[in-house]
Scaffold this active site. Structure first.
Site, PDB file in Angstrom:
ATOM      1  CG  HIS A  17      -1.755   1.042   1.143  1.00  0.00           C
ATOM      2  ND1 HIS A  17      -3.342   0.836   1.470  1.00  0.00           N
ATOM      3  CD2 HIS A  17      -1.830   2.505   0.990  1.00  0.00           C
ATOM      4  CE1 HIS A  17      -3.925   2.129   1.323  1.00  0.00           C
ATOM      5  NE2 HIS A  17      -3.080   2.953   0.999  1.00  0.00           N
ATOM      6  CG  HIS A  19      -0.798   6.990  -1.170  1.00  0.00           C
ATOM      7  ND1 HIS A  19      -1.937   7.131  -1.867  1.00  0.00           N
ATOM      8  CD2 HIS A  19      -1.082   6.353  -0.048  1.00  0.00           C
ATOM      9  CE1 HIS A  19      -3.012   6.295  -1.262  1.00  0.00           C
ATOM     10  NE2 HIS A  19      -2.423   5.619   0.089  1.00  0.00           N
ATOM     11  CE  LYS A 103      -7.874   1.885  -1.199  1.00  0.00           C
ATOM     12  NZ  LYS A 103      -6.578   2.491  -0.765  1.00  0.00           N
ATOM     13  CG  HIS A 140     -10.270   4.424   2.749  1.00  0.00           C
ATOM     14  ND1 HIS A 140      -9.104   5.209   3.164  1.00  0.00           N
ATOM     15  CD2 HIS A 140     -10.920   4.897   3.742  1.00  0.00           C
ATOM     16  CE1 HIS A 140      -9.181   5.891   4.148  1.00  0.00           C
ATOM     17  NE2 HIS A 140     -10.268   5.778   4.593  1.00  0.00           N
ATOM     18  CG  HIS A 178      -5.041   2.192   5.386  1.00  0.00           C
ATOM     19  ND1 HIS A 178      -6.726   2.136   5.620  1.00  0.00           N
ATOM     20  CD2 HIS A 178      -5.163   3.211   4.259  1.00  0.00           C
ATOM     21  CE1 HIS A 178      -7.516   2.681   4.641  1.00  0.00           C
ATOM     22  NE2 HIS A 178      -6.482   3.295   4.045  1.00  0.00           N
ATOM     23  CG  ASP A 251      -1.907   4.794   3.687  1.00  0.00           C
ATOM     24  OD1 ASP A 251      -2.944   5.186   4.377  1.00  0.00           O
ATOM     25  OD2 ASP A 251      -2.074   5.234   2.501  1.00  0.00           O
TER      26      ASP A 251
HETATM   27  N1  NCD Z   1      -3.968   7.568   4.617  1.00  0.00           N
HETATM   28  C1  NCD Z   1      -4.247   8.986   4.189  1.00  0.00           C
HETATM   29  O1  NCD Z   1      -4.445   9.495   5.339  1.00  0.00           O
HETATM   30  N2  NCD Z   1      -4.062   9.621   3.240  1.00  0.00           N
HETATM   31  C2  NCD Z   1      -3.731   8.797   1.826  1.00  0.00           C
HETATM   32  C3  NCD Z   1      -5.063   8.293   1.043  1.00  0.00           C
HETATM   33  C4  NCD Z   1      -5.516   6.917   2.013  1.00  0.00           C
HETATM   34  O2  NCD Z   1      -4.895   6.155   2.127  1.00  0.00           O
HETATM   35  O3  NCD Z   1      -6.574   7.011   2.629  1.00  0.00           O
HETATM   36  C5  NCD Z   1      -3.212   9.666   0.738  1.00  0.00           C
HETATM   37  O4  NCD Z   1      -3.132   9.372  -0.225  1.00  0.00           O
HETATM   38  O5  NCD Z   1      -2.824  10.843   1.050  1.00  0.00           O
HETATM   39 ZN    ZN Z   2      -3.451   4.822   1.231  1.00  0.00          ZN
HETATM   40 ZN    ZN Z   3      -6.912   4.978   2.313  1.00  0.00          ZN
END
Ligand code: NCD
Ligand code: ZN
Ligand code: ZN
Length: 347
Positions: A17, A19, A103, A140, A178, A251
């Site tokens: 996971h 970003h 997702k 999510h 998460h 995450d």
């Molecule tokens: N986890 C977070 O607080 N933020 C994540 C999005 C997500 O995973 O929910 C993001 O892309 O900023």
């Molecule tokens: Zn995320």
């Molecule tokens: Zn998320």
């Protein structure tokens, strides 16, 4: 008290996971991710989101184009589901070979989720094809009703939404992303073998007191939000239990410092600069370093039906200092443990 090792060689880990963002931020996030990860499941919540195979493949090319020379880091791509996702898009996704999951962002639940799904019934035809083709559903797991307390949104999602999807799609592989509560641990443990979960390292290290007592610390603010210490303890117990249902998903979600240290800050914590090193601290603290490798390197690929990485990395018990900020697309981000130390290092 058994002495804990000061060096640990484990199968190369993957982050299920992650970003990476886009544009100028990509080279910074990909550099961190490429340090030692074999693969990462790259989240599609870009602006605009990666809702089609074409967009996800273009994103794959942008990520691999900025990979450090010689890096074997392999992004695994996902589609961002919307109310209008075409079930045929899933066939195109499967055929391209780079997209392994879709997702589900409940619309409005988190960062860049406004074009997400407003009612899971709207994607039932899509879920049918995903189940048929073995494309995973990553969730999510929070409701978005304004009158539900932010600390209850995961629990309510598990009571009202997820049970129907698990019931209606018994052969669909589902990852509850998460997880932050003991309710989620119990849900995953009691569900069938087709249901698993990722646990972030910041939800293992911290609880809401760390974020709020003595002053509000915006860099701990993420969604789903940190919960009370009993939930944190339930997550540590699950992660270190040896159960194959729980695996590494950081995450890691970068936001500019200026968008975190502000009156209405963004949600997201950045840990990709030191993910496995931080997980090692947690597992050592729990006296469970022998369980780390399964969590970081075996359970994820096993659940996804992918091969484990063929090589290893070595962690050593050496303390290092985390910079106060890291570069992010020409601006600054504040990582978890900024200005502090971490007691494990990847050699
Ligand atoms: N986890 C977070 O607080 N933020 C994540 C999005 C997500 O995973 O929910 C993001 O892309 O900023
Ligand atoms: Zn995320
Ligand atoms: Zn998320």
């Amino acid at each position: 008290m058994s002495t804990q090792p000061t060096s640990l060689t484990i199968t190369r880990p993957d982050d299920w996971h992650l970003h990476l963002r886009d544009g100028a931020q990509l080279s910074d996030t990909v550099r961190d991710a490429s340090r030692y990860l074999g693969r990462a499941l790259v989240m599609p919540n870009l602006l605009p989101p990666a809702t089609t195979t074409e967009l996800a493949l273009a994103y794959y090319d942008k990520i691999t184009a900025v990979r450090p020379d010689g890096s074997q880091f392999e992004p695994l791509m996902s589609l961002y589901l919307t109310d209008k996702t075409d079930p045929q898009e899933i066939r195109r996704a499967k055929a391209c070979g780079k997209i392994v999951a879709c997702k589900l962002y409940p619309a409005g639940a988190t960062t860049n989720s406004d074009s997400g799904v407003t009612d899971v019934k709207n994607i039932y035809a899509v879920l049918e094809v995903m189940q048929e083709l073995g494309i995973l559903l990553l969730v999510h797991g929070e409701v978005t009703d304004a009158n539900i307390d932010i600390f209850d949104r995961e629990k309510v999602f598990l009571e009202t939404i997820l049970p129907n999807v698990v019931r209606d799609f018994p052969d669909l592989k589902i990852v509850l992303e998460h997880i932050t509560t003991e309710h989620a641990v119990k849900f995953v443990e009691q569900a069938g073998d087709n249901v698993a979960a990722t646990i972030t390292v910041h939800h293992l290290l911290y609880n809401r007191n760390h974020m709020l007592v003595g002053g509000i610390r915006p860099h701990y603010y993420c969604l789903p939000i940190l919960k009370r210490n009993t939930h944190q303890q339930a997550l540590v117990k699950a992660a270190t239990s040896g159960s194959k249902k729980f695996f590494m998903g950081t995450d890691s979600a970068p936001h500019f410092k200026k968008n975190k240290e502000t009156a209405c800050g963004c949600a997201g914590a950045y840990t990709s600069h030191a993910a496995v090193e931080l997980y090692a601290e947690v597992f050592e603290e729990a006296g469970a370093l022998d369980k780390l490798e399964a969590f970081t390197s075996h359970n994820g690929p096993d659940f996804y039906g992918l091969p484990r990485n063929a090589d290893t990395i070595t962690l050593v018990k050496e303390t290092w200092s985390v910079p106060a900020t890291l570069p992010l697309g020409g601006e600054e981000l504040v990582p978890i443990r900024a200005g502090e130390t971490i007691s494990w290092m990847v050699k």
